[in-house]
Every structure is written in structure tokens, then in C-alpha cells.
Design an enzyme around this catalytic site. Structure first.
Site, PDB file in Angstrom:
ATOM      1  N   GLU A 112       0.856  -1.203   0.000  1.00 48.63           N
ATOM      2  CA  GLU A 112       0.000   0.000   0.000  1.00 48.63           C
ATOM      3  C   GLU A 112       0.887   1.246   0.000  1.00 48.63           C
ATOM      4  OE1 GLU A 112      -3.180   1.201  -0.108  1.00 48.63           O
ATOM      5  OE2 GLU A 112      -2.368   3.163   0.450  1.00 48.63           O
ATOM      6  N   GLN A 113       0.518   2.210  -0.849  1.00 49.39           N
ATOM      7  CA  GLN A 113       1.363   3.401  -0.974  1.00 49.39           C
ATOM      8  C   GLN A 113       1.371   4.269   0.297  1.00 49.39           C
ATOM      9  OE1 GLN A 113      -0.085   5.948  -4.105  1.00 49.39           O
ATOM     10  NE2 GLN A 113      -2.073   6.275  -3.162  1.00 49.39           N
ATOM     11  N   ARG A 131     -16.391   4.132   6.941  1.00 52.88           N
ATOM     12  CA  ARG A 131     -15.315   3.570   6.099  1.00 52.88           C
ATOM     13  C   ARG A 131     -14.019   3.385   6.877  1.00 52.88           C
ATOM     14  NH1 ARG A 131     -16.153   4.439   0.349  1.00 52.88           N
ATOM     15  NH2 ARG A 131     -13.958   3.992   0.150  1.00 52.88           N
ATOM     16  N   TYR A 170     -28.076   7.720   6.334  1.00 49.94           N
ATOM     17  CA  TYR A 170     -28.166   6.459   7.072  1.00 49.94           C
ATOM     18  C   TYR A 170     -27.184   6.464   8.249  1.00 49.94           C
ATOM     19  CZ  TYR A 170     -24.312   5.035   3.872  1.00 49.94           C
ATOM     20  OH  TYR A 170     -23.159   4.963   3.126  1.00 49.94           O
ATOM     21  N   ASP A 183     -12.125  -0.779  -7.980  1.00 50.24           N
ATOM     22  CA  ASP A 183     -12.234   0.432  -8.802  1.00 50.24           C
ATOM     23  C   ASP A 183     -11.197   0.464  -9.924  1.00 50.24           C
ATOM     24  OD1 ASP A 183     -14.323   1.255  -7.256  1.00 50.24           O
ATOM     25  OD2 ASP A 183     -13.378   3.086  -6.504  1.00 50.24           O
TER      26      ASP A 183
HETATM   27  C1  LIG Z   1     -18.271   8.630  -0.421  1.00 54.19           C
HETATM   28  C2  LIG Z   1     -18.350   7.256  -1.019  1.00 54.19           C
HETATM   29  C3  LIG Z   1     -19.400   6.414  -0.669  1.00 54.19           C
HETATM   30  C4  LIG Z   1     -19.456   5.127  -1.222  1.00 54.19           C
HETATM   31  N1  LIG Z   1     -20.466   4.305  -0.824  1.00 54.19           N
HETATM   32  C5  LIG Z   1     -20.443   3.005  -1.196  1.00 54.19           C
HETATM   33  C6  LIG Z   1     -21.380   2.080  -0.655  1.00 54.19           C
HETATM   34  O1  LIG Z   1     -22.276   2.442   0.122  1.00 54.19           O
HETATM   35  N2  LIG Z   1     -21.273   0.749  -0.993  1.00 54.19           N
HETATM   36  C7  LIG Z   1     -20.288   0.327  -1.858  1.00 54.19           C
HETATM   37  O2  LIG Z   1     -20.221  -0.905  -2.118  1.00 54.19           O
HETATM   38  N3  LIG Z   1     -19.416   1.201  -2.440  1.00 54.19           N
HETATM   39  C8  LIG Z   1     -19.452   2.524  -2.111  1.00 54.19           C
HETATM   40  N4  LIG Z   1     -18.559   3.396  -2.635  1.00 54.19           N
HETATM   41  C9  LIG Z   1     -17.569   2.926  -3.610  1.00 54.19           C
HETATM   42  C10 LIG Z   1     -16.417   2.252  -2.913  1.00 54.19           C
HETATM   43  O3  LIG Z   1     -15.947   3.023  -1.846  1.00 54.19           O
HETATM   44  C11 LIG Z   1     -15.276   1.957  -3.874  1.00 54.19           C
HETATM   45  O4  LIG Z   1     -15.815   1.267  -4.973  1.00 54.19           O
HETATM   46  C12 LIG Z   1     -14.246   1.097  -3.143  1.00 54.19           C
HETATM   47  O5  LIG Z   1     -13.622   1.832  -2.124  1.00 54.19           O
HETATM   48  C13 LIG Z   1     -13.200   0.571  -4.109  1.00 54.19           C
HETATM   49  O6  LIG Z   1     -12.236  -0.111  -3.368  1.00 54.19           O
HETATM   50  P1  LIG Z   1     -10.809  -0.376  -3.989  1.00 54.19           P
HETATM   51  O7  LIG Z   1     -10.066  -1.114  -2.938  1.00 54.19           O
HETATM   52  O8  LIG Z   1     -10.950  -0.969  -5.336  1.00 54.19           O
HETATM   53  O9  LIG Z   1     -10.176   1.061  -4.221  1.00 54.19           O
HETATM   54  P2  LIG Z   1      -9.729   2.151  -3.161  1.00 54.19           P
HETATM   55  O10 LIG Z   1     -10.625   2.160  -1.979  1.00 54.19           O
HETATM   56  O11 LIG Z   1      -9.568   3.421  -3.930  1.00 54.19           O
HETATM   57  O12 LIG Z   1      -8.304   1.645  -2.670  1.00 54.19           O
HETATM   58  C14 LIG Z   1      -7.169   1.713  -3.509  1.00 54.19           C
HETATM   59  C15 LIG Z   1      -5.934   1.634  -2.627  1.00 54.19           C
HETATM   60  O13 LIG Z   1      -4.800   1.555  -3.459  1.00 54.19           O
HETATM   61  C16 LIG Z   1      -3.803   2.436  -2.969  1.00 54.19           C
HETATM   62  N5  LIG Z   1      -2.930   2.788  -4.107  1.00 54.19           N
HETATM   63  C17 LIG Z   1      -3.237   3.593  -5.137  1.00 54.19           C
HETATM   64  N6  LIG Z   1      -2.190   3.691  -5.978  1.00 54.19           N
HETATM   65  C18 LIG Z   1      -1.201   2.921  -5.461  1.00 54.19           C
HETATM   66  C19 LIG Z   1       0.132   2.613  -5.861  1.00 54.19           C
HETATM   67  N7  LIG Z   1       0.668   3.131  -6.984  1.00 54.19           N
HETATM   68  N8  LIG Z   1       0.871   1.774  -5.104  1.00 54.19           N
HETATM   69  C20 LIG Z   1       0.346   1.218  -3.954  1.00 54.19           C
HETATM   70  N9  LIG Z   1      -0.895   1.505  -3.501  1.00 54.19           N
HETATM   71  C21 LIG Z   1      -1.679   2.336  -4.268  1.00 54.19           C
HETATM   72  C22 LIG Z   1      -4.587   3.611  -2.404  1.00 54.19           C
HETATM   73  O14 LIG Z   1      -3.830   4.355  -1.472  1.00 54.19           O
HETATM   74  C23 LIG Z   1      -5.755   2.893  -1.756  1.00 54.19           C
HETATM   75  O15 LIG Z   1      -5.481   2.494  -0.426  1.00 54.19           O
HETATM   76  C24 LIG Z   1     -18.497   4.705  -2.168  1.00 54.19           C
HETATM   77  C25 LIG Z   1     -17.472   5.577  -2.557  1.00 54.19           C
HETATM   78  C26 LIG Z   1     -17.401   6.831  -1.980  1.00 54.19           C
HETATM   79  C27 LIG Z   1     -16.313   7.784  -2.400  1.00 54.19           C
END
Ligand SMILES: Cc1cc2nc3c(=O)[nH]c(=O)nc-3n(C[C@H](O)[C@H](O)[C@H](O)COP(=O)(O)OP(=O)(O)OC[C@H]3O[C@@H](n4cnc5c(N)ncnc54)[C@H](O)[C@@H]3O)c2cc1C
Length: 397
Positions: free
Chosen positions: A34-35, A102, A209, A287
Site C-alpha cells: 500500500e502506498q 469507512r 443512514y 475500482d
Molecule cells: C463517499 C463514497 C461512498 C461510497 N459508498 C459506497 C457504498 O455504500 N457501498 C459500496 O459498495 N461502495 C461505495 N462506494 C464505492 C467504494 O468506496 C469503492 O468502490 C471502493 O472503495 C473501491 O475499493 P478499492 O479497494 O478498489 O479502491 P480504493 O478504496 O480506492 O483503494 C485503492 C488503494 O490503493 C492504494 N494505491 C493507489 N495507488 C497505489 C500505488 N501506486 N501503489 C500502492 N498503492 C496504491 C490507495 O492508497 C488505496 O489504499 C463509495 C465511494 C465513496 C467515495
């Protein structure tokens, strides 16, 4: 060289950390990079719907989620003036869903990682596939080799770029204000017993909520914009501008806005589905693979489904099996997540529409409830087991 697959996950967000737990539960060897120097999450709520709650239950997290979460007891829908919209939420499965904060959820996931398996302060800058291995290079110069790299590094994914892919954000013409309010400040919140509340109308929607075991209420307010807002979750917002957007709305909406100490702006952007996610030894999840607009609350849930799918498909795999297992992963997941991306977009439009004909609105609502129930009733592990069987039968694995 050990026979066991060495798996590196880039990104310690919700997707990366849950994937690590799912893979380890099936005996796989996983390290997360993790960065960030310390794990941080934004102050906001997130819903863990039954399709994700089911998977987290199977890796033994439910008791811990109960200590931070508020069980979701249904959804109350109202028009902007407070008239109730009658909906029946059909239970999608017997699994309880939760609203969580979160930051509390991410801490819970980080605490569940065995010592020495989560490396903070590792920002990936390059990934190169050579001789059946992948070499990762981090910004501070360290290098690591793995048999398989999973990019869980979010919307600006470096792994996605290294795979040769690119996505372009397109604005939905809306933005969101979000914030958290101590629930004790809200007279209306006492009477709704853990239900999510949403008000709809005039191109806007307003969602509240409870999170943090009910101590806080999470608010997300979607409003039209013709500005290019930052694709940020944390840009400061203006409380007066937020109040002006909802002038004349139902009293609980106005009360919630007045009770906020601060609000943040969140630019809502969409991305088209990617044509593929993997090379032979690198793939994506969450994402990084399929960011979606938030109107279904399925972004994190789909990231969680991805990780558990990979775990089923990779269990017992040898190095030479990895490319075909990743193909099976793509076959399963691209179809489902693309469909959910589209539905999330349509749901936002539906919530913000102004219906002159109430019967038309209710027809849409019934269709939406049924489709959403199907999404939430999905068992990603079962789907992966069936895919594995079918691929074995057809000889593609
Ligand atoms: C306000 C908000 C409300 C939401 N509500 C919901 C909900 O109710 N239900 C739901 O299912 N989804 C919800 N979502 C969507 C959900 O939060 C995202 O889809 C989810 O967080 C994606 O997770 P992820 O781990 O793929 O990406 P992220 O959470 O973006 O995590 C990516 C990680 O990778 C790290 N990273 C990035 N680049 C690098 C690199 N080069 N080297 C090493 N590490 C790196 C980042 O620091 C981060 O920790 C919401 C989003 C937001 C913003």
C-alpha cells in the site's frame, strides 16, 4: 523456488484487503503493498449489502462488523416534500447487511491481516512481466517478484496502466455533498430504526443512514452541476451552497443540513467498462477494474466479489495455471460488473427524475427493486465454482 504461488496485491483499500483475506482462507500466499504510510480512509459511510456481507461472513468477519456496523433495516423513500413512496424491499438473501464508517471498516480489515503481510509506504511505480514472473518496482527503489500481481490500486491504477489499459472519466453532470452528523442532533433520526432514508426530486436526491453503531448519521446529497468538479472525495464544500440546493425540501432534510459542521464535495464520474483486465500474470480488481457511480452502493461490494472470485479460481493452482485462471476470472467478472456499472448510472437518473405520473414512477421502482434484489442475492463464490467446473469440462483450464 517454492511451489506455492506468490501473490502480490497492490493497494490496501477495501478491495485489496478483502481479497487478501479471501485468498489466504484458501491457502494462498499473499502480500499487500500500500502506498500510504499509514492507512487512512475518508469520514464517510458505506453500505455492505448482502452479496458482500455473505462473503465476509465466510471469512469470519461478521462478529467484528457487528461491533462497528448498524444493521440495515430497510429503505424509506420520500419525495422532496416528504410524501412516502410505497416500496417493498424483497429480502435478497437471508444475510444481514450493515452500514459502516469507512475508516472503522478499513481498520477492521487491516487488523485481520497476519503480521508482516501488509507493507505500507510502498507506492508502485512499475510492473514488468518476464519469464513467468512479475517484477514490481516501488517509488523508493525496492523491488519485489511475484507469480501473480493483483492491481487493487483504485481509479488511478498504476497496474491498469502497466497492463496497457486506460480509462477516461466522464462527468454525469452531478456532484455530491457529503458529511457526517452526530445522530443525537437529528430529531427525525430516532424514529426510523436503522432504516436508510432517501428523498427524491427536481434533479436531486438526498440520502441519510446511520453508521458507527448509530452514533453518526451519514449524509450524501446529489445535485446538478455544470462545473468540472475535482474527482476528489475530500474537497471542502460550502454549507450555504448545499442549503440553497435543498430550499423548500422536507423538514428532516433541512434539519440535517443545519446540523452539519462541515461538508465535502465529491465529483461524480463514470468510466466505460474495460475490454479486458489481465495479462498472463497481472490482473485488476475493484475500482481499478470497474469504477462505478455510487447510486447502487455496489462499488466496494463488487471489489469484494472480485477478490473472493479470484480466491476460488486460484485455489490449488500452479504457476502454469495462472493465465487460464485469469481468463476465467475475466469471463465471469467483466460481464457482471459491466451490467452493474450501467445499472448504477440508470439508478442515479431514476432517483433524480421528476415524475408527473406517479404510476410511471412506481413501475420503474418495482423494476428497480427486482433488479437490485438479484444483484444483492448473488453468491460470487458459487458462481466461480460453477465457472471452474464448466472450464474443466470444456478443457479450457
Ligand atoms: C463517499 C463514497 C461512498 C461510497 N459508498 C459506497 C457504498 O455504500 N457501498 C459500496 O459498495 N461502495 C461505495 N462506494 C464505492 C467504494 O468506496 C469503492 O468502490 C471502493 O472503495 C473501491 O475499493 P478499492 O479497494 O478498489 O479502491 P480504493 O478504496 O480506492 O483503494 C485503492 C488503494 O490503493 C492504494 N494505491 C493507489 N495507488 C497505489 C500505488 N501506486 N501503489 C500502492 N498503492 C496504491 C490507495 O492508497 C488505496 O489504499 C463509495 C465511494 C465513496 C467515495
Amino acid at each position: 523456488m517454492s511451489e506455492q504461488l506468490q501473490i502480490a496485491i497492490v493497494g490496501g483499500g477495501i478491495g485489496g484487503l478483502t481479497a487478501a483475506l479471501a485468498l489466504r482462507a484458501r491457502g494462498l500466499n499473499v502480500t499487500v503493498f500500500e502506498q500510504a504510510g499509514e492507512l487512512r480512509e475518508i469520514g464517510a459511510g458505506i453500505s455492505i449489502h448482502p452479496n458482500a456481507a455473505l462473503l465476509l461472513q465466510r471469512v469470519g468477519l461478521t462478529d467484528r462488523i457487528k461491533t462497528i456496523g448498524t444493521p440495515i433495516a430497510g429503505l424509506l423513500l420520500r419525495t422532496s416534500l416528504g410524501e412516502f413512496i410505497d416500496i417493498t424491499m424483497r429480502p435478497s438473501s437471508g444475510v444481514q447487511s450493515y452500514n459502516v464508517h469507512r475508516a472503522e471498516f478499513l481498520k477492521l480489515l487491516a487488523d485481520a491481516q497476519p503480521d508482516g503481510t501488509l507493507h505500507l509506504g510502498h507506492c508502485l511505480s512499475q510492473a514488468r512481466e518476464t519469464n513467468g514472473r512479475v517484477q514490481l518496482t516501488f517509488a523508493h527503489g525496492a523491488t519485489v517478484e511475484a507469480d501473480l500481481v493483483i492491481g487493487a490500486d483504485g481509479i488511478h491504477s498504476v497496474v491498469q496502466r502497466e497492463i496497457g489499459l486506460k480509462t477516461y472519466p466522464s462527468s454525469e453532470g452531478i456532484m455530491a455533498y457529503r458529511g457526517l452528523v452526530p445522530s443525537e442532533r437529528l430529531s427525525w433520526a430516532k424514529d426510523i430504526g436503522g432504516k436508510m432514508s432517501m428523498w427524491l426530486g427536481s434533479g436531486r436526491s438526498f440520502l441519510c443512514y446511520p453508521v458507527s453503531s448509530g452514533r453518526l448519521t451519514n449524509m450524501v446529497a446529489f445535485v446538478p452541476t455544470n462545473l468540472e468538479s475535482e474527482e476528489s472525495w475530500t474537497a471542502p464544500g460550502d454549507l450555504k451552497a448545499l442549503a440553497a440546493e435543498y430550499a423548500g425540501w422536507d423538514d428532516p432534510v433541512l434539519e440535517t443540513i443545519s446540523a452539519l459542521d462541515q461538508t465535502f464535495r465529491w465529483g461524480i464520474y463514470d468510466r466505460a467498462p474495460l475490454p479486458y483486465w489481465s495479462t498472463d500474470r497481472m490482473t485488476l480488481l475493484g475500482d481499478a477494474a470497474h469504477s462505478m457511480v455510487p447510486h447502487l452502493g455496489q462499488g466496494a461490494a463488487q471489489a469484494i466479489e472480485d477478490g473472493f472470485t479470484l480466491a476460488v479460481l486460484l485455489e490449488g493452482a500452479k504457476r502454469q495455471d495462472v493465465p487460464s485462471r485469469l481468463k476465467a476470472y475475466e469471463r465471469l467478472r467483466i460481464e457482471r460488473t459491466s451490467r452493474i456499472q450501467t445499472m448504477a448510472r440508470d439508478t442515479g437518473r431514476f432517483f433524480r427524475a421528476e415524475y408527473e405520473d406517479v404510476a410511471e414512477r412506481d413501475r420503474f421502482m418495482a423494476k428497480w427493486m427486482s433488479a437490485n434484489g438479484q444483484i444483492r442475492g448473488h453468491d460470487a463464490e458459487q458462481a466461480a465454482k460453477e465457472e471452474l467446473l464448466a472450464a474443466n469440462d470444456s478443457g479450457s483450464i
